[in-house]
Write a protein that holds these residues in place. Structure first.
Motif, PDB file in Angstrom:
ATOM      1  N   HIS A 143       0.851  -1.191   0.000  1.00  8.77           N
ATOM      2  CA  HIS A 143       0.000   0.000   0.000  1.00  8.77           C
ATOM      3  C   HIS A 143       0.890   1.245   0.000  1.00  8.77           C
ATOM      4  O   HIS A 143       1.790   1.357   0.831  1.00  8.77           O
ATOM      5  N   LEU A 144       0.642   2.153  -0.923  1.00  8.14           N
ATOM      6  CA  LEU A 144       1.333   3.431  -1.080  1.00  8.14           C
ATOM      7  C   LEU A 144       2.656   3.260  -1.846  1.00  8.14           C
ATOM      8  O   LEU A 144       3.206   2.165  -1.950  1.00  8.14           O
ATOM      9  N   TYR A 145       3.145   4.383  -2.386  1.00  7.30           N
ATOM     10  CA  TYR A 145       4.198   4.363  -3.405  1.00  7.30           C
ATOM     11  C   TYR A 145       5.480   3.697  -2.923  1.00  7.30           C
ATOM     12  O   TYR A 145       5.993   2.767  -3.550  1.00  7.30           O
ATOM     13  N   ARG A 146       6.054   4.142  -1.799  1.00  3.12           N
ATOM     14  CA  ARG A 146       7.329   3.591  -1.356  1.00  3.12           C
ATOM     15  C   ARG A 146       7.206   2.105  -1.022  1.00  3.12           C
ATOM     16  O   ARG A 146       8.070   1.304  -1.367  1.00  3.12           O
ATOM     17  N   ALA A 147       6.100   1.742  -0.352  1.00  2.00           N
ATOM     18  CA  ALA A 147       5.887   0.333  -0.038  1.00  2.00           C
ATOM     19  C   ALA A 147       5.724  -0.491  -1.306  1.00  2.00           C
ATOM     20  O   ALA A 147       6.149  -1.655  -1.371  1.00  2.00           O
ATOM     21  N   GLY A 148       5.121   0.100  -2.344  1.00  2.00           N
ATOM     22  CA  GLY A 148       4.979  -0.612  -3.605  1.00  2.00           C
ATOM     23  C   GLY A 148       6.321  -0.905  -4.260  1.00  2.00           C
ATOM     24  O   GLY A 148       6.525  -1.974  -4.843  1.00  2.00           O
ATOM     25  N   LEU A 149       7.237   0.057  -4.173  1.00  2.00           N
ATOM     26  CA  LEU A 149       8.565  -0.148  -4.764  1.00  2.00           C
ATOM     27  C   LEU A 149       9.343  -1.219  -4.007  1.00  2.00           C
ATOM     28  O   LEU A 149       9.798  -2.220  -4.578  1.00  2.00           O
ATOM     29  N   TYR A 150       9.524  -1.002  -2.709  1.00  2.00           N
ATOM     30  CA  TYR A 150      10.353  -1.900  -1.909  1.00  2.00           C
ATOM     31  C   TYR A 150       9.647  -3.232  -1.636  1.00  2.00           C
ATOM     32  O   TYR A 150      10.282  -4.291  -1.638  1.00  2.00           O
ATOM     33  N   GLY A 151       8.347  -3.167  -1.380  1.00  2.00           N
ATOM     34  CA  GLY A 151       7.620  -4.378  -1.003  1.00  2.00           C
ATOM     35  C   GLY A 151       7.533  -5.397  -2.113  1.00  2.00           C
ATOM     36  O   GLY A 151       7.742  -6.596  -1.889  1.00  2.00           O
ATOM     37  N   ARG A 152       7.252  -4.952  -3.338  1.00  2.00           N
ATOM     38  CA  ARG A 152       7.146  -5.899  -4.441  1.00  2.00           C
ATOM     39  C   ARG A 152       8.498  -6.532  -4.760  1.00  2.00           C
ATOM     40  O   ARG A 152       8.586  -7.735  -5.034  1.00  2.00           O
ATOM     41  N   LEU A 153       9.558  -5.718  -4.694  1.00  2.00           N
ATOM     42  CA  LEU A 153      10.885  -6.268  -4.968  1.00  2.00           C
ATOM     43  C   LEU A 153      11.298  -7.250  -3.865  1.00  2.00           C
ATOM     44  O   LEU A 153      11.796  -8.351  -4.159  1.00  2.00           O
ATOM     45  N   ALA A 154      11.051  -6.891  -2.603  1.00  2.00           N
ATOM     46  CA  ALA A 154      11.407  -7.779  -1.491  1.00  2.00           C
ATOM     47  C   ALA A 154      10.618  -9.082  -1.560  1.00  2.00           C
ATOM     48  O   ALA A 154      11.161 -10.163  -1.291  1.00  2.00           O
ATOM     49  N   ALA A 155       9.354  -9.001  -1.935  1.00  2.00           N
ATOM     50  CA  ALA A 155       8.535 -10.214  -2.039  1.00  2.00           C
ATOM     51  C   ALA A 155       9.086 -11.152  -3.097  1.00  2.00           C
ATOM     52  O   ALA A 155       9.159 -12.374  -2.891  1.00  2.00           O
ATOM     53  N   ARG A 156       9.496 -10.605  -4.227  1.00  2.04           N
ATOM     54  CA  ARG A 156      10.063 -11.440  -5.279  1.00  2.04           C
ATOM     55  C   ARG A 156      11.395 -12.057  -4.834  1.00  2.04           C
ATOM     56  O   ARG A 156      11.672 -13.238  -5.074  1.00  2.04           O
ATOM     57  N   LEU A 157      12.227 -11.264  -4.159  1.00  2.00           N
ATOM     58  CA  LEU A 157      13.504 -11.782  -3.660  1.00  2.00           C
ATOM     59  C   LEU A 157      13.284 -12.887  -2.633  1.00  2.00           C
ATOM     60  O   LEU A 157      14.086 -13.815  -2.523  1.00  2.00           O
ATOM     61  N   ALA A 158      12.179 -12.791  -1.882  1.00  2.00           N
ATOM     62  CA  ALA A 158      11.887 -13.787  -0.852  1.00  2.00           C
ATOM     63  C   ALA A 158      11.162 -15.005  -1.412  1.00  2.00           C
ATOM     64  O   ALA A 158      10.871 -15.944  -0.668  1.00  2.00           O
ATOM     65  N   GLY A 159      10.841 -14.986  -2.695  1.00  4.19           N
ATOM     66  CA  GLY A 159      10.198 -16.142  -3.310  1.00  4.19           C
ATOM     67  C   GLY A 159       8.694 -16.189  -3.200  1.00  4.19           C
ATOM     68  O   GLY A 159       8.086 -17.225  -3.474  1.00  4.19           O
ATOM     69  N   VAL A 160       8.058 -15.070  -2.829  1.00  3.22           N
ATOM     70  CA  VAL A 160       6.591 -15.027  -2.776  1.00  3.22           C
ATOM     71  C   VAL A 160       6.060 -14.854  -4.192  1.00  3.22           C
ATOM     72  O   VAL A 160       6.421 -13.901  -4.886  1.00  3.22           O
TER      73      VAL A 160
END
Length: 371
Positions: free
Chosen positions: A86-103
């Motif tokens: 949710h929200l711009y910064r979380a969208g940038l970091y969160g989506r990348l972190a989720a992919r790195l974590a294998g989600v």
């Protein structure tokens, strides 16, 4: 199903409050936790009080790239089935972190996007480029209105990757027996120093330039001396609004409540809700006013624009100008002797009831996670 919601911060804003409402009503089989990149404020405290696990990453700013590995480790350790940002910064970091974590399933809700503005800030080429790069790392982007969906499509996001799920209003919190509502109205008016009679105009939202609350101050100056203006919210424009009120000679008729958790109670003290913002992506304050049984005068509300004309007969759209609001408020002459009984609840409130909205989001989760 284990779900992690990643949000930029958890101070009292519209997106943060909306997340809190959703978590109350999502299906029981969807266990949710929340992670704030920064600023775990009032909403974080409220979520913890309701039994939700809240994590805090402690990011130092938008360019704190060193926080990314820790975020990815935290996502991986939680063994989540789905990450929702949710929200711009979380969208940038969160989506990348989720992919790195294998989600494999990553959802993002776009709460505040206009053609040239995102979350109140101008959209530069760099901001747009980062947004679209992060969007491709996700599975689905949720738009809270057709206007947001259309902006995403214009930016080049394929329609198949966009899901329209609007914001919701907790309609049940605004239902009051007549005697209870009258007692609450009297109590709140006394607490805020409002006269028992007299016209009370209200506005809801963060005190930021985009809400255009100065228009209501100028309109107040054109109304009789018994009229009062109550603004529910906090923000960087507070001092500027106080100075403007003093210059207009209405400072003693302006009440600034700050951030409050009892908005349904506060609305019982009002006679009309006014919303002069022209930059809304949904218009949640307008829906809250309608749920409380108030007449509403507004300048932008995509939530109502997307419904049939008869969905909210108590609401009327007017230009975001002081003269227009002064005239519109003068027309509501019955407010001089307004009784505390609410107006009938319009169909729009039922359409955007948070129970219905949360069920739609829960169904999306099930559909995306199902093998």
């Amino acid at each position: 199903m284990r779900v992690l919601h990643i949000v930029t911060g958890l101070a009292s804003g519209g997106a943060e409050r909306q997340l809190q409402l959703l978590l109350r009503h999502l299906p029981a089989h969807q266990h949710c936790e929340v992670l704030a990149l920064t600023n775990p404020g009032a909403v974080a405290d409220a979520l913890r009080a309701e039994g939700v696990t809240v994590h805090h990453l402690g990011m130092r700013g938008n360019r704190d790239l060193g926080a990314l590995p820790g975020l990815a480790r935290q996502v991986r350790a939680g063994r989540y089935d789905l990450v929702h940002t949710h929200l711009y910064r979380a969208g940038l970091y969160g989506r990348l972190a989720a992919r790195l974590a294998g989600v494999r399933t990553v959802v993002a809700t776009e709460h505040s996007l206009h053609p040239g503005v995102i979350e109140g800030r101008p959209v530069t080429r760099g901001v747009k480029g980062l947004y679209l790069a992060a969007e491709r790392l996700g599975t689905t982007t949720v738009a809270v209105s057709r206007q947001v969906a259309q902006t995403l499509h214009a930016w080049g996001v394929p329609p198949a990757r966009v899901e329209l799920i609007p914001n919701g209003v907790d309609a049940a919190r605004y239902r009051r027996p007549p005697a209870d509502r009258a007692a609450t109205r009297a109590r709140v008016r006394a607490e805020l120093g409002l006269p028992p009679g007299g016209r009370v105009i209200g506005g809801i939202g963060r005190l930021v330039p985009g809400k255009r609350f100065h228009v209501l101050l100028e309109a107040l100056a054109g109304l009789d001396g018994a009229s009062r203006l109550v603004l529910v919210g906090e923000g960087p424009e507070r001092s500027a609004l106080e100075r403007r009120a003093a210059a207009l000679g209405v400072r003693d008729r302006l009440v600034l409540t700050g951030e409050r958790d009892d908005v349904p109670d506060l609305l019982t003290a009002l006679d009309v809700l006014a919303a002069p913002s022209t930059e809304e992506t949904f218009g949640l304050g307008v829906l809250e006013g309608l749920a409380a049984g108030l007449p509403v005068r507004h300048s932008a509300c995509p939530a109502l624009d997307e419904l049939p004309p008869g969905a909210a007969p108590q609401a009327r759209r007017i230009p975001s100008e002081a003269a227009a609001y002064t005239a519109a408020l003068r027309e509501l002459r019955h407010l001089d002797d307004h009784c505390p009984d609410p107006l009938p609840r319009p169909p729009a409130v039922g359409h955007y009831d948070i129970v219905r909205v949360a069920a739609d989001l829960g169904a999306l989760y099930d559909r995306l996670v199902r093998p």
